[in-house]
Every structure is written in structure tokens, then in C-alpha cells.
Design a protein around this motif. Sequence first.
Motif, PDB file in Angstrom:
ATOM      1  N   ALA A 238      26.758  25.944  30.558  1.00 30.60           N
ATOM      2  CA  ALA A 238      25.798  26.981  30.183  1.00 30.60           C
ATOM      3  C   ALA A 238      26.366  28.373  30.448  1.00 30.60           C
ATOM      4  CB  ALA A 238      24.502  26.800  30.963  1.00 30.60           C
ATOM      5  N   ALA A 239      27.346  28.463  31.359  1.00 23.75           N
ATOM      6  CA  ALA A 239      27.885  29.778  31.742  1.00 23.75           C
ATOM      7  C   ALA A 239      29.089  30.178  30.894  1.00 23.75           C
ATOM      8  CB  ALA A 239      28.272  29.753  33.220  1.00 23.75           C
ATOM      9  N   LYS A 240      30.006  29.241  30.701  1.00 25.29           N
ATOM     10  CA  LYS A 240      31.251  29.546  30.002  1.00 25.29           C
ATOM     11  C   LYS A 240      31.005  30.074  28.574  1.00 25.29           C
ATOM     12  CE  LYS A 240      35.524  27.171  28.885  1.00 25.29           C
ATOM     13  NZ  LYS A 240      35.957  25.839  28.502  1.00 25.29           N
ATOM     14  N   PRO A 241      30.079  29.490  27.825  1.00 25.92           N
ATOM     15  CA  PRO A 241      29.856  29.986  26.457  1.00 25.92           C
ATOM     16  C   PRO A 241      29.417  31.448  26.408  1.00 25.92           C
ATOM     17  CG  PRO A 241      28.829  27.828  26.738  1.00 25.92           C
ATOM     18  CD  PRO A 241      29.274  28.281  28.100  1.00 25.92           C
ATOM     19  N   ILE A 242      28.718  31.925  27.451  1.00 27.74           N
ATOM     20  CA  ILE A 242      28.302  33.330  27.462  1.00 27.74           C
ATOM     21  C   ILE A 242      29.531  34.225  27.587  1.00 27.74           C
ATOM     22  CG2 ILE A 242      26.934  35.082  28.669  1.00 27.74           C
ATOM     23  CD1 ILE A 242      25.138  32.835  29.701  1.00 27.74           C
ATOM     24  N   LEU A 243      30.431  33.819  28.489  1.00 31.41           N
ATOM     25  CA  LEU A 243      31.649  34.616  28.674  1.00 31.41           C
ATOM     26  C   LEU A 243      32.477  34.613  27.386  1.00 31.41           C
ATOM     27  CD1 LEU A 243      32.577  33.461  32.295  1.00 31.41           C
ATOM     28  CD2 LEU A 243      31.468  35.598  31.604  1.00 31.41           C
ATOM     29  N   GLU A 244      32.477  33.489  26.708  1.00 34.97           N
ATOM     30  CA  GLU A 244      33.220  33.412  25.452  1.00 34.97           C
ATOM     31  C   GLU A 244      32.534  34.249  24.372  1.00 34.97           C
ATOM     32  OE1 GLU A 244      35.271  29.055  26.315  1.00 34.97           O
ATOM     33  OE2 GLU A 244      33.374  29.153  25.229  1.00 34.97           O
ATOM     34  N   GLU A 245      31.216  34.263  24.414  1.00 31.45           N
ATOM     35  CA  GLU A 245      30.463  35.025  23.416  1.00 31.45           C
ATOM     36  C   GLU A 245      30.713  36.532  23.553  1.00 31.45           C
ATOM     37  OE1 GLU A 245      26.415  33.641  23.281  1.00 31.45           O
ATOM     38  OE2 GLU A 245      25.937  34.897  21.540  1.00 31.45           O
ATOM     39  N   ILE A 246      30.955  36.990  24.774  1.00 26.87           N
ATOM     40  CA  ILE A 246      31.253  38.418  24.924  1.00 26.87           C
ATOM     41  C   ILE A 246      32.735  38.714  24.659  1.00 26.87           C
ATOM     42  CG2 ILE A 246      29.326  38.839  26.506  1.00 26.87           C
ATOM     43  CD1 ILE A 246      31.414  38.994  28.805  1.00 26.87           C
ATOM     44  N   GLY A 247      33.470  37.692  24.279  1.00 33.39           N
ATOM     45  CA  GLY A 247      34.848  37.931  23.839  1.00 33.39           C
ATOM     46  C   GLY A 247      35.920  37.613  24.864  1.00 33.39           C
ATOM     47  N   LEU A 248      35.521  37.037  25.996  1.00 34.59           N
ATOM     48  CA  LEU A 248      36.526  36.701  26.997  1.00 34.59           C
ATOM     49  C   LEU A 248      37.105  35.318  26.701  1.00 34.59           C
ATOM     50  CD1 LEU A 248      34.809  38.009  30.261  1.00 34.59           C
ATOM     51  CD2 LEU A 248      36.431  39.187  28.758  1.00 34.59           C
ATOM     52  N   ASN A 249      38.274  35.116  27.217  1.00 37.15           N
ATOM     53  CA  ASN A 249      39.002  33.880  27.002  1.00 37.15           C
ATOM     54  C   ASN A 249      39.070  33.142  28.346  1.00 37.15           C
ATOM     55  OD1 ASN A 249      40.593  31.998  25.814  1.00 37.15           O
ATOM     56  ND2 ASN A 249      42.385  33.317  25.567  1.00 37.15           N
ATOM     57  N   VAL A 250      38.188  32.157  28.524  1.00 37.23           N
ATOM     58  CA  VAL A 250      38.129  31.461  29.818  1.00 37.23           C
ATOM     59  C   VAL A 250      39.253  30.435  29.881  1.00 37.23           C
ATOM     60  CG1 VAL A 250      36.716  30.087  31.402  1.00 37.23           C
ATOM     61  CG2 VAL A 250      35.632  31.815  29.949  1.00 37.23           C
ATOM     62  N   LYS A 251      40.273  30.762  30.637  1.00 38.23           N
ATOM     63  CA  LYS A 251      41.477  29.923  30.656  1.00 38.23           C
ATOM     64  C   LYS A 251      41.345  28.729  31.594  1.00 38.23           C
ATOM     65  CE  LYS A 251      44.841  31.070  28.806  1.00 38.23           C
ATOM     66  NZ  LYS A 251      45.272  30.763  27.411  1.00 38.23           N
ATOM     67  N   SER A 252      40.560  28.886  32.647  1.00 41.68           N
ATOM     68  CA  SER A 252      40.389  27.759  33.562  1.00 41.68           C
ATOM     69  C   SER A 252      39.076  27.898  34.303  1.00 41.68           C
ATOM     70  CB  SER A 252      41.551  27.683  34.562  1.00 41.68           C
ATOM     71  OG  SER A 252      41.518  28.783  35.438  1.00 41.68           O
ATOM     72  N   VAL A 253      38.587  26.757  34.771  1.00 45.56           N
ATOM     73  CA  VAL A 253      37.357  26.750  35.564  1.00 45.56           C
ATOM     74  C   VAL A 253      37.654  26.093  36.907  1.00 45.56           C
ATOM     75  CG1 VAL A 253      34.949  26.046  35.678  1.00 45.56           C
ATOM     76  CG2 VAL A 253      35.989  26.503  33.448  1.00 45.56           C
ATOM     77  N   TRP A 254      37.245  26.750  37.965  1.00 42.78           N
ATOM     78  CA  TRP A 254      37.418  26.231  39.333  1.00 42.78           C
ATOM     79  C   TRP A 254      36.067  25.907  39.897  1.00 42.78           C
ATOM     80  CZ3 TRP A 254      41.773  28.295  42.814  1.00 42.78           C
ATOM     81  CH2 TRP A 254      42.897  28.663  42.049  1.00 42.78           C
ATOM     82  N   THR A 255      35.800  24.663  40.121  1.00 45.77           N
ATOM     83  CA  THR A 255      36.545  23.531  39.660  1.00 45.77           C
ATOM     84  C   THR A 255      35.659  22.624  38.797  1.00 45.77           C
ATOM     85  OG1 THR A 255      35.963  22.346  41.708  1.00 45.77           O
ATOM     86  CG2 THR A 255      38.129  23.395  41.676  1.00 45.77           C
ATOM     87  N   GLY A 256      34.465  23.120  38.439  1.00 41.15           N
ATOM     88  CA  GLY A 256      33.529  22.276  37.695  1.00 41.15           C
ATOM     89  C   GLY A 256      34.086  21.845  36.350  1.00 41.15           C
ATOM     90  N   ASP A 257      34.056  20.531  36.076  1.00 35.90           N
ATOM     91  CA  ASP A 257      34.649  19.982  34.859  1.00 35.90           C
ATOM     92  C   ASP A 257      36.087  20.508  34.722  1.00 35.90           C
ATOM     93  OD1 ASP A 257      34.684  18.432  32.558  1.00 35.90           O
ATOM     94  OD2 ASP A 257      33.909  20.026  31.283  1.00 35.90           O
ATOM     95  N   GLY A 258      36.770  20.650  35.852  1.00 37.08           N
ATOM     96  CA  GLY A 258      38.058  21.347  35.883  1.00 37.08           C
ATOM     97  C   GLY A 258      39.240  20.474  35.512  1.00 37.08           C
ATOM     98  N   GLU A 259      40.291  21.152  35.043  1.00 34.82           N
ATOM     99  CA  GLU A 259      41.548  20.465  34.717  1.00 34.82           C
ATOM    100  C   GLU A 259      42.638  21.073  35.580  1.00 34.82           C
ATOM    101  OE1 GLU A 259      41.547  20.194  30.072  1.00 34.82           O
ATOM    102  OE2 GLU A 259      40.045  21.618  30.763  1.00 34.82           O
ATOM    103  N   VAL A 260      43.355  20.219  36.279  1.00 37.72           N
ATOM    104  CA  VAL A 260      44.210  20.721  37.352  1.00 37.72           C
ATOM    105  C   VAL A 260      45.383  21.552  36.837  1.00 37.72           C
ATOM    106  CG1 VAL A 260      45.704  18.667  37.620  1.00 37.72           C
ATOM    107  CG2 VAL A 260      45.220  20.140  39.591  1.00 37.72           C
TER     108      VAL A 260
END
Lengths: 480, 487
Positions: A238-260
Motif C-alpha cells: 500500500a505504501a510503495k505504489p504511492i512513492l512510485e506514483e509521485i515519480g520515485l524509483n523504489v529500488k529496495s524495501v527493508w525488509t518487508g517482502d524484501g529481496e536480499v
Amino acid sequence: MAERKPIKGITKDRTEKLIADTLAEMPEKAQKKRAPHLGANEPTASTCAVKSNKKVVPGVMSQRGCAYAGAKGVVWGPIRDMVHISHGPIGCGVYSWGTRRNLMQGVPGVTCFPMDFTSDFQERDIVYGGDPKLDKLLDEANELFPLAKGFSVLSECPVGLIGDDINAVTKKKEKEFDKLVVPCNCEGFRGVSQSLGHHISNDSIRDFIIGKFEFKEEAGPYDVALIGDYNIGGDVWAAKPILEEIGLNVKSVWTGDGEVEKIAATHTVKLNLIHCYRSMNYMCKVMEEKWGIPWLEYNFFGPTKIEESLRAIAEQFDDTIKDNVEKVIKKYRPEMDAVLNEYKPRLEGKTAMLFVGGLRPRHTVGAYEDLGIEITGSGYEFAHQDDYDRTAPEMAKNTLIYDDVSEFELEKFVEEFKPDLIGSGIKEKYVFQKAGIPFRQMHSWDYSGPYHGYEGFKVFARDIDMAINSPTWDLVKSPF
Amino acid sequence: MSAETAVKFVTPTPEKEIERVKKWINTEDYKEKNFARTSLVINPAHACQPLGAQMVATAFEGSLPFVHGSQGCASYFRSTFNRHYREPAAATCDAMTEDGAVFGGQNNLFEGLENAYALYKPKMMPVYTTCMPEVIGDDLTAFIRNAKQKGLIPEDLPTPYANTPSFNGTHIHGYDVMLKSILQDLTEGQSVEGKCTGKLNIIPGFDGNVGNLREYKRICDLMEIPYTMLADTSDVFDSGCDGEYKLYAGGTKLEDAAESINGKATVSLQKYASTQTMKWIESEFTGQKAVLPMPFGVKKTDELILKLAELFDKPVPEQLKKERALAVDAMTDAHQYLHGKKFAVFGDPDYVIGIVSFLLEMGARPWHVLVSRATKKIKKELDALLETSVYGEGCTAYINKDLWHMRSLLVTDPVDGMIGDTHGKWAARDAGIPLFRIGFPIIDRVNLHRTPVIGYQGAINMLTMIANKFLDIKDETCEDQWFEMMR
């Protein structure tokens, strides 16, 4: 930030008397130890007077967990593509298996591992040491889960007491596998709460993960990382899409649904956005010092804080992002107004008391206030001074602040303040529900969620209304 | 930079690889490798000793469980019970930390006992241990005696204790040693030559189903047998909501437990969760003793009722005869929905033995039977049970295997349904079969802990749950032309 209006009936005398009366029932030594952890809020003080991050007072029935819980449950568990090994006896891994709600994508057992891996120590492992078993079980895990991107080894109490050297084993296996094999010395007896487990885990990421990978694509000006969101009930989604909608490029998430691997490549982003400051500030500071990456705290609970946060994030970027932020705020406002129109009339003037982990006792205040609910007391299981300093201005004057509150104390406080809702954990839930007080679990979102972002606020508002206004509470008082 | 530390690129796993492994983990080849494991345990179906100790320690009137060891353990035990019962689960802990590891835990125990007694005013504080004091070798006998000598807690406050290291046995063994210790403490000096209370002592064992406990009591009431349930969790872990939280919501009365040594008979319904307790009772208690199987299904319920009738020289009441007939009626009426169906069963040994017995009575086939930490004796008993019926032919009992082994079994040798606790849900989902939640813990459904699965009533409840689920699946998945009014 403007200071909040005082809450009707909440005075310094009343709050301090309540604390004094509660302490008076304790043995002298316990009184002395507990007194500094309880206080009346002073929003304008430069530093919160309540002491924190001290040892649990034995026997009082604290709600705290341990370093292992902070490491396994909070930091490591949500990394979806690693096999996390609970190294030691059987219990810790079983109790923490699937009980935090850090949801993940992937194919279970193939590319993600929402499972319990353990060395199931027996007496002989205690006597002869567990390192040979660890060596062998890593081989077995690597064979059976070939697509795992790495392994974490999370020590339970006995490992640190018998003098095992898991770091030597992981170093050897990392070389053999040509994959990440990370030691984490998070024995449950270390420190005073989950908090040290977060810190130790951050240190493991610093020492064994960060910087070992890079993104193939070139770095861009809008590259950010989302730090300290554990995807409880789908929060990240629910959070990441908002950041993407404002034009940011979310390269990684620590650590929810995270990829090491993405976590390991985070040192190339332009900005770290941190939600749970308590559990992840350490690595933000490391990345700032080592790679010059600035970091910014934000709050995605409730429309007021979301808007504030989005504008603060925009300040870090150019006009493109600033314009996008205003568009996004404008786009969602009608949706949020609709939520408020529906729920606020039913919740206005209600009060709530909170007791959660290391972030939510302050971060969720705004969301309750958006709904017209006032917070009369708040406190943390495992926060530090910097968390309490951030809390004081978020709370009205003379409200009750309690650190590592015991069951005994919290019952007394609730009895006096009579809140319409308590937001706390599973161990507290049924105590207060028996007393007829509406309750929501605020660690696990009470099996609901997400609560982050615009989508999350819709769910949050519905849940809080449901809890407070359920007709089932009217049945508690029997006519005979 | 050396080759060893060269930076790698973030590389998503190719779809083809994912597809390959996804298929591979369902093969015989994978099963073979999976069963060759000697060191790694994946998705175990058992927990650690102190959890079982806490269940017993909670189950006496005014009793406050006291964990000697790490704070995190206490929180794990409590939340496990909270989630399963959706009830409070009070327990205190003396929160040992690093200095405790160096100097021992006596100071923590002193302070903890003093505070817990002052704040929560218990009538008894059973003490049990986590790994930490077990590894460093704390001497609980001396520590507790010293605490009383210092006047931190009253001399006459019962403080039975049990060593419950997590690196040995499982939760059922913790249950056993804590129960034995509490009974030793409470019955000390209570044995009176020639005295008989005329009561039955009934030991339910580690049972997360309060409905079962109540069913035992109801059967005793119907037979007009006075009883003391030793470790009675039914009211503690299933109390009403009336606007007042009661820290001590029920449990076996301490004076009843003390008098149990002079009982007319003692019956344990979980052999493997009461081995040590029953051994001690055998030598210390007056009256007759019997260890019976958990009364799952009709025959094992018959066995319990006949035994009670014999021990107390009572006729079997009409009501129970009627209930037996009702259960048999339900089973004959619905046998077609279970007959020949294959099941996977996992859980604690006494539960598993009971469920297997019920399935065999129904003509169902307990195809994969798994107890995740067990002795050869348990394996032998399961094998012998399977051999008693033609429906046991081809069925296999596994011991010391986990739910990842079970997954391999389910995908290579499919069955129709799985019976066990919530932890089986991933394996059941991967195999595309329903999970019937019987066991501990059940943390994803409501009220199953209140629905008895033992006794005649329990047999009807299990049958209803299983048969109707199969019928639901048929209705939900059949093509239109096979969808019909009656089933």
C-alpha cells in the motif's frame, strides 16, 4: 508543529496521582526501578523525561520479547528469498513461525520461505557444540532450496553460552556456496528487549550484506529505498505504489517482502526513506556515513501525516516530484474525505490508549486524530530516548507516557482513564476485552491490514470503527 | 579487489528455473533427498518443554506460572496460548540477561518472586526453566529455598519447580514434569492411611481443547462419579466476558489437588504426556491407577466408560448408552463419505493414536501418520494399531520427521485430507487437500478449541466436520452437470 489542545479531564495532578498510586502497590525496589519509566507528558520539553531501554524488572509481567525475536521476527523473517535458520532448540523457531504477518510474494519453498528452519538442538549439541550440525544443515538447505538467494543463521540462547563460533561456519559456507551466508548473534539473553536484536541484525547487514551487490541498470536521480516497512498485512504493497506514483524509483524495501540482493545494492540509492526508525536507523546512519546517502523519516498513517510526509519527501527532489506530490495529494483527498465523512461522526470525541513496539505509539497518533479520537496514554515495549523525544510533541499535555509497562500497571491506568479503545498486542488483548473494552492488536493489525498509505487508512478507519462500535459490546452487561 | 569480494549484480531468478524447481520439489527424487536430511529440521510439529509446563502451571486455582530464564521465552509461550484460545495467558518471568549468564539467575529469581507475589497475589507459583539457566546449571532447589529464607515470599507458598530444557523432549514432556512436580508439592504430607476421598483423579494431558476437558467432566457427572481433574485448563483458558477481567479464572482447587493422593482411582488419558507423573503416582497414590488411550471414536470411548464403571462399580447410565447409539447412528449414516478416503495425520502421540483409531473405525485409511519427535515405542504402538484393521493396510507411521517431509509424502503419494494443527496448512494447500484442524495450536479458525473431539459427542463432531467439508468441496468444484440437490 502546533501543540495539541489539552484533553478534557487529563491534568498533571490526575496523571501523577495515578502513577503514584500504582507505584505504591509495588515492593520498594520495584517502585524505584519503575518510577522513572512513567510520566505525564510535557510536549514542549526538549527531551522526554521518561526513561527507557533498561532491563525488565523481574516478575512484573512485562510484555517484551527478546533479541532473537527482534532479529528473526522483525528484520530477517520478512526477507523473502533467504532461508532463515533458527539455530538452537526447537521452540523459538516454532513460536515465531508465521506469527508476525510479514506477507511475501513468491513460490513458497521455491523462491520464498515462509517456513521454520531449525537445527532443533538436542542435549548432545549442547555438550559437543552445534557448529558441525550447522555446517551439515546448511548443506542440506542449499541442496533442497537451490533458488534461495542466501541463508541467515540466527543464534538462540544456548549458542552464545556454549561458545559456538557460527561466524567461522558461515564464512566457510559462504565461500563454498558462493552465496550469502550471514551470521547473526542475536541470542535472546542479549540486551533488554527486541531492540538489541534489531541493532545486531543491522550490524550483520552492514558487515555481511550491504555493498556486495549492485543494480545492473544505471542509477537515476529518483532512486530511493523504503526502509523499516515490514509489510505487515500488506503495508508495503500500500505504501510503495504511492512513492512510485509521485515519480520515485523504489529500488529496495527493508525488509518487508524484501529481496536480499536488492538490499545488498541499496548503497547506490539517492535517499533512504525510513518508516520504522527504531529498528532500522542504524543502517540509515551507516549508509549516510559511508556512502553519503541522506535519510528522511516519514509517516504513512492517516491522510494528515501522509500529506505532510509526501511534501517533506518532495523537498528532497526537483519540481517534477513536487508537482507530482501535489497531484497525488489532490487525487486522493476526495477518497480520504469520503472515509472521514463515513467514520468520523461515529468516532469523534472517543479516547484511546496505545502500547506497542518502537514506532506505532507515536506514528499512529495522527491517524486516530484524523478520525477524531484523542490519545490519552501511549508507550513502547522497547523504544529508546530518541523515540520518546519524538513522541512528546505528538501527545497532548499531561497525557500518560509509560515505558515497558507491566500488565499490572496498564490495568490500573486503563481503569482510571477508561479509554474507548486500546491499541496494543495479543498478550494484552483478551485481558481488556474481558473487561468489555474494545481493542485492536496494533502489532499484527489484528489479522487485517494494510494500515499504511491511502489504501491502508481506509482499512484502519473501518477497523477502528468496527472495534469501538461493534454491537457485541452492548451484550457484556447481563440483565440478571 | 580480489575475485572473492567482487561485487555481483542483482539478478532475478529466471522463470524457467523457478518452474523447474517448482516441479522438482514434488518429485520422488526430491522426496529422497528430503528424507536423507540428518541435521536440518523444517516446519516441525512440536514445540519446547516449557510451553507444556506453562499449560499445567496455569491450570490450578490462583496459580501464576513463573518462567525462570529469558524474557522472550515467556512472551512466546504466552502469545502461543493467547492465539490458540483467544484468551489471556498470564505468566511472569524473571527476565535473565547477560549478567545472569555470568553470575547465575538467583538474583533475578529473588526479585521476580518478590514482585510477582506482591503484584499478583497468587496462591501458587510453579517455576519452570528456559534453555539459559539449564545451560549454565542454575540450582533451583537452593535458589527457591533461599528466597523463602530471605522472606521474599511466604514460606508456605507452594513453589513447585521443574527443569524443562528445550533441548530435550517436547512440550508434552514439559507438561509431564511440571504436573509431577506440582502434585509432589501439593500432596506432600497429605497421604492418610486408610483414607479415601471416593474421587476419581482424571489427568487429561496436554490438550488444547477445553471442550474435551468439559466432556470428560460431563461423562463423570453422568456416571455420578466424583472427580478431581488434575490440571484443569477449561475455565482458565475459556472464561466468559462479563465486564471484569479475572486473573485467576479457574483451575483445579489446590485442596482438591492435595487430597488427590487419597483418591479412589487415578486415570490418565494421555499416556505419553504423563509417563513420569503416572510412574510417581503409581508408587505414591492410594487407589487404583489406569492409563487409557485418549477416547477418540467409539471403541476408545467405550474403553474409558467401561473402565470408569469398573473402578467405581457403577452401571453405565442410560444417557451414555443413548449417546453411544447416537454416535454409531451418525457414523453408519455417514460412513460413505469417509470410507476408503485416505488421510495424513500429524500431531502429539496420544492425539495421533486417537485420530488413527477413529479413522479406522470409519473405514477410512490413515495413510501417512507422523509424530514429529517420538520414541520407537510410539512407532511400535502406531504400527500395531494400523495392523488391527484392514483399513490400516498400506498405511505408514513416521516418527522424527517434520512437516516438510510430510509435504513430500502428500505430493508424491496423495491423500484426500489432512488432520493436524494449523501448522499443516501450507502442506495441505500445496497438496490441494483440506486440513481438518484437530490439535494444538489452532491459530487461524475460531472456536475449534471449544468443540470436543473426544467421546461419543466428539466422534460426531469430527465426522460432521470431515464429511461436510468433502461435500462442500464436491459442490464447489464439480461441473454443472454433476451439481445436484442431494448428496
